[in-house]
Enzyme design. Sequence first.
Site, mmCIF file in Angstrom:
data_model
loop_
_atom_site.group_PDB
_atom_site.id
_atom_site.type_symbol
_atom_site.label_atom_id
_atom_site.label_comp_id
_atom_site.label_asym_id
_atom_site.label_seq_id
_atom_site.Cartn_x
_atom_site.Cartn_y
_atom_site.Cartn_z
ATOM 1 C CD GLU A 14 -1.430 -2.353 1.980
ATOM 2 O OE1 GLU A 14 -0.207 -2.655 1.890
ATOM 3 O OE2 GLU A 14 -2.245 -3.026 2.618
ATOM 4 C CB CYS A 68 -0.133 -3.081 8.471
ATOM 5 S SG CYS A 68 0.929 -1.732 7.918
HETATM 6 N N1 THU Z 1 2.135 -6.567 3.923
HETATM 7 C C1 THU Z 1 1.718 -5.683 2.972
HETATM 8 O O1 THU Z 1 2.417 -5.423 1.983
HETATM 9 N N2 THU Z 1 0.502 -5.122 3.131
HETATM 10 C C2 THU Z 1 -0.388 -5.441 4.107
HETATM 11 O O2 THU Z 1 -1.487 -4.915 4.116
HETATM 12 C C3 THU Z 1 -0.015 -6.391 5.153
HETATM 13 C C4 THU Z 1 1.388 -6.852 5.132
HETATM 14 C C5 THU Z 1 3.421 -7.241 3.713
HETATM 15 C C6 THU Z 1 4.556 -6.767 4.563
HETATM 16 C C7 THU Z 1 5.473 -7.982 4.541
HETATM 17 O O3 THU Z 1 6.260 -7.925 3.372
HETATM 18 C C8 THU Z 1 4.521 -9.156 4.414
HETATM 19 O O4 THU Z 1 3.279 -8.611 3.990
HETATM 20 C C9 THU Z 1 4.311 -9.944 5.698
HETATM 21 O O5 THU Z 1 3.981 -9.080 6.738
#
Ligand code: THU
Length: 138
Positions: A62, A95
Amino acid sequence: MFDDPQSPDWAPLLEAAWKARSHAHAPYSRFQVGAALLTSAGAVFGGCNVENAAYPVCLCAERGALSAAVAAGLQPGGLMAAVVVTDVAELTPPCGACRQALVEFANALPVLLANRHTRQLHRLENLLPHSFTGGHFR
Ligand code: THU
């Protein structure tokens, strides 16, 4: 909800999010995420997660998409819609850090979560109620 006339055309956003996800660099979590953002100018920006051997350096999909949109001229209030895609059964919400990053550029933001089988529409104001903004100290 998907018939709402205010609702954007999700197809190009989903396509951009899946395409970006295919470029995710996630060798540590093996969890590939794609995101796409629609701006009020009608532009679509994709992003993917970019992990790093130094784990705290990891970037979420995001915020990758947001960075691309800002670099192209996105202004506060100019975000119209967001999509987050993964291919796991449980849909992946942004997140906390990404929610805060998005709220800086959106007034009311529909956030569509999707996998290969299902979709769920949320609103950022529900995902991040009582958010902290520049108005709290300016
Ligand atoms: N992650 C995202 O790219 N977006 C989200 O909404 C949740 C988590 C990624 C971060 C990391 O590379 C992986 O997911 C595991 O946490």
